[in-house]
Design an enzyme around this catalytic site. Structure first.
Site, mmCIF file in Angstrom:
data_model
loop_
_atom_site.group_PDB
_atom_site.id
_atom_site.type_symbol
_atom_site.label_atom_id
_atom_site.label_comp_id
_atom_site.label_asym_id
_atom_site.label_seq_id
_atom_site.Cartn_x
_atom_site.Cartn_y
_atom_site.Cartn_z
ATOM 1 N N CYS A 82 0.213 3.913 2.585
ATOM 2 C CA CYS A 82 0.623 3.430 3.921
ATOM 3 C C CYS A 82 2.114 3.647 4.120
ATOM 4 C CB CYS A 82 0.333 1.939 4.065
ATOM 5 S SG CYS A 82 -1.400 1.498 3.912
ATOM 6 N N CYS A 132 0.854 -1.198 0.000
ATOM 7 C CA CYS A 132 0.000 0.000 0.000
ATOM 8 C C CYS A 132 0.888 1.246 0.000
ATOM 9 C CB CYS A 132 -0.911 -0.045 1.231
ATOM 10 S SG CYS A 132 -1.639 1.523 1.725
#
Ligand code: ZN
Length: 149
Positions: free
Chosen positions: A73, A70
Protein backbone atom coordinates in the site's frame (compact mmCIF):
# COMPACT_ATOMS: atom_id res chain seq x y z
CA UNK A 1 -27.59 21.21 -25.40
CA UNK A 2 -28.55 21.40 -21.76
CA UNK A 3 -26.34 22.89 -19.08
CA UNK A 4 -25.27 20.09 -16.80
CA UNK A 5 -24.53 20.73 -13.17
CA UNK A 6 -22.61 18.24 -11.08
CA UNK A 7 -22.65 17.90 -7.33
CA UNK A 8 -19.20 17.52 -5.83
CA UNK A 9 -18.21 16.99 -2.23
CA UNK A 10 -15.49 19.35 -1.05
CA UNK A 11 -12.47 17.27 0.01
CA UNK A 12 -11.57 19.88 2.65
CA UNK A 13 -14.87 20.61 4.45
CA UNK A 14 -17.25 17.96 3.03
CA UNK A 15 -19.71 20.59 1.80
CA UNK A 16 -21.72 19.66 -1.26
CA UNK A 17 -21.05 22.01 -4.16
CA UNK A 18 -22.86 22.40 -7.47
CA UNK A 19 -20.47 22.95 -10.34
CA UNK A 20 -21.39 23.38 -14.02
CA UNK A 21 -19.82 20.47 -15.90
CA UNK A 22 -18.26 22.95 -18.31
CA UNK A 23 -16.35 24.50 -15.40
CA UNK A 24 -15.03 21.25 -14.01
CA UNK A 25 -11.56 21.78 -15.43
CA UNK A 26 -11.49 25.52 -14.65
CA UNK A 27 -10.19 25.17 -11.09
CA UNK A 28 -13.53 25.27 -9.23
CA UNK A 29 -13.41 26.18 -5.54
CA UNK A 30 -15.65 25.22 -2.66
CA UNK A 31 -18.47 27.68 -2.00
CA UNK A 32 -18.12 27.15 1.74
CA UNK A 33 -14.39 27.01 2.56
CA UNK A 34 -13.00 28.29 -0.78
CA UNK A 35 -10.49 25.45 -0.99
CA UNK A 36 -9.86 24.07 -4.49
CA UNK A 37 -12.23 21.20 -5.23
CA UNK A 38 -9.34 19.48 -7.04
CA UNK A 39 -5.73 19.87 -5.96
CA UNK A 40 -4.03 16.92 -7.62
CA UNK A 41 -4.02 14.84 -4.45
CA UNK A 42 -6.25 12.02 -3.29
CA UNK A 43 -8.54 13.19 -0.49
CA UNK A 44 -7.89 11.37 2.80
CA UNK A 45 -11.24 10.33 4.18
CA UNK A 46 -12.71 8.41 7.09
CA UNK A 47 -15.67 6.06 6.72
CA UNK A 48 -18.17 8.94 6.86
CA UNK A 49 -16.23 10.92 4.28
CA UNK A 50 -15.99 7.83 2.08
CA UNK A 51 -19.76 7.39 2.14
CA UNK A 52 -20.35 11.07 1.50
CA UNK A 53 -18.12 11.15 -1.58
CA UNK A 54 -19.53 7.90 -2.94
CA UNK A 55 -23.13 9.04 -2.48
CA UNK A 56 -22.90 12.65 -3.60
CA UNK A 57 -20.06 13.02 -6.10
CA UNK A 58 -21.52 13.00 -9.61
CA UNK A 59 -18.18 12.03 -11.10
CA UNK A 60 -16.67 8.54 -10.73
CA UNK A 61 -15.04 8.01 -7.32
CA UNK A 62 -11.86 5.91 -7.18
CA UNK A 63 -11.04 4.80 -3.63
CA UNK A 64 -7.74 3.35 -2.43
CA UNK A 65 -8.17 1.16 0.64
CA UNK A 66 -4.82 1.00 2.39
CA UNK A 67 -3.21 0.74 5.83
CA UNK A 68 -0.02 2.14 7.34
CA UNK A 69 1.36 -1.35 8.06
CA UNK A 70 0.85 -2.57 4.49
CA UNK A 71 4.10 -2.36 2.50
CA UNK A 72 2.54 -2.70 -0.97
CA UNK A 73 0.00 0.00 0.00
CA UNK A 74 2.75 2.42 0.96
CA UNK A 75 4.64 1.54 -2.21
CA UNK A 76 1.58 2.34 -4.32
CA UNK A 77 0.80 5.64 -2.54
CA UNK A 78 2.97 7.87 -4.81
CA UNK A 79 1.46 6.13 -7.84
CA UNK A 80 -2.03 6.91 -6.57
CA UNK A 81 -1.06 10.59 -6.23
CA UNK A 82 0.10 10.52 -9.86
CA UNK A 83 -3.19 8.91 -10.79
CA UNK A 84 -5.02 11.82 -9.12
CA UNK A 85 -3.02 14.30 -11.21
CA UNK A 86 -3.99 12.43 -14.36
CA UNK A 87 -7.61 11.59 -13.59
CA UNK A 88 -8.87 14.79 -11.91
CA UNK A 89 -11.27 16.47 -12.45
CA UNK A 90 -13.06 13.64 -14.25
CA UNK A 91 -12.62 11.39 -11.25
CA UNK A 92 -12.50 11.99 -7.49
CA UNK A 93 -9.69 10.00 -5.86
CA UNK A 94 -9.94 9.21 -2.17
CA UNK A 95 -7.84 7.24 0.32
CA UNK A 96 -9.37 5.31 3.17
CA UNK A 97 -7.34 3.77 6.00
CA UNK A 98 -8.85 0.30 6.12
CA UNK A 99 -7.98 -0.12 9.80
CA UNK A 100 -10.50 2.61 10.62
CA UNK A 101 -13.33 1.34 8.44
CA UNK A 102 -14.02 -2.37 9.02
CA UNK A 103 -17.67 -1.86 8.08
CA UNK A 104 -16.68 -0.69 4.62
CA UNK A 105 -14.35 -3.64 4.11
CA UNK A 106 -17.18 -5.95 5.12
CA UNK A 107 -19.73 -4.20 2.92
CA UNK A 108 -17.64 -4.66 -0.22
CA UNK A 109 -16.06 -8.01 0.68
CA UNK A 110 -12.55 -6.59 0.72
CA UNK A 111 -10.17 -9.37 1.81
CA UNK A 112 -6.79 -7.83 1.06
CA UNK A 113 -5.25 -4.43 0.62
CA UNK A 114 -4.44 -2.45 -1.32
CA UNK A 115 -7.84 -2.67 -2.96
CA UNK A 116 -9.22 -0.13 -5.39
CA UNK A 117 -12.96 0.46 -5.47
CA UNK A 118 -14.66 2.44 -8.21
CA UNK A 119 -18.11 4.00 -7.90
CA UNK A 120 -20.45 6.01 -10.04
CA UNK A 121 -23.58 7.69 -8.68
CA UNK A 122 -23.32 5.66 -5.50
CA UNK A 123 -23.03 2.27 -7.18
CA UNK A 124 -19.89 0.12 -7.22
CA UNK A 125 -18.70 -0.37 -10.81
CA UNK A 126 -15.28 -1.90 -10.24
CA UNK A 127 -13.08 -3.56 -7.63
CA UNK A 128 -9.53 -4.84 -7.90
CA UNK A 129 -7.00 -6.03 -5.34
CA UNK A 130 -3.24 -5.65 -5.40
CA UNK A 131 -0.81 -2.85 -6.19
CA UNK A 132 -0.77 -1.69 -9.81
CA UNK A 133 1.51 0.58 -11.82
CA UNK A 134 0.20 3.96 -12.93
CA UNK A 135 -0.75 3.10 -16.48
CA UNK A 136 -2.66 0.06 -15.28
CA UNK A 137 -4.59 2.11 -12.70
CA UNK A 138 -5.51 4.70 -15.34
CA UNK A 139 -6.52 2.08 -17.85
CA UNK A 140 -8.55 0.12 -15.31
CA UNK A 141 -10.37 3.19 -13.99
CA UNK A 142 -11.14 4.65 -17.40
CA UNK A 143 -12.29 1.39 -18.93
CA UNK A 144 -14.68 0.71 -16.04
CA UNK A 145 -16.00 4.27 -15.89
CA UNK A 146 -16.23 4.82 -19.64
CA UNK A 147 -14.66 7.79 -21.34
CA UNK A 148 -14.89 11.07 -19.38
CA UNK A 149 -17.65 13.35 -20.60
ZN1 ZN B 1 -14.99 23.20 1.35
Amino acid sequence: MTATTLTLVCPSCQSINRVPAARLAAGPRCGSCHAPLFDGHPAEVDAAGFNRHVQHDQIPVLADLWAPWCGPCRAMAPTFVQAAVRLEPHFRLIKLNADNAPEILAKFGVRSIPTLLLFRNGAPIGQTAGAMPLEQILQWAQSHAGAPA
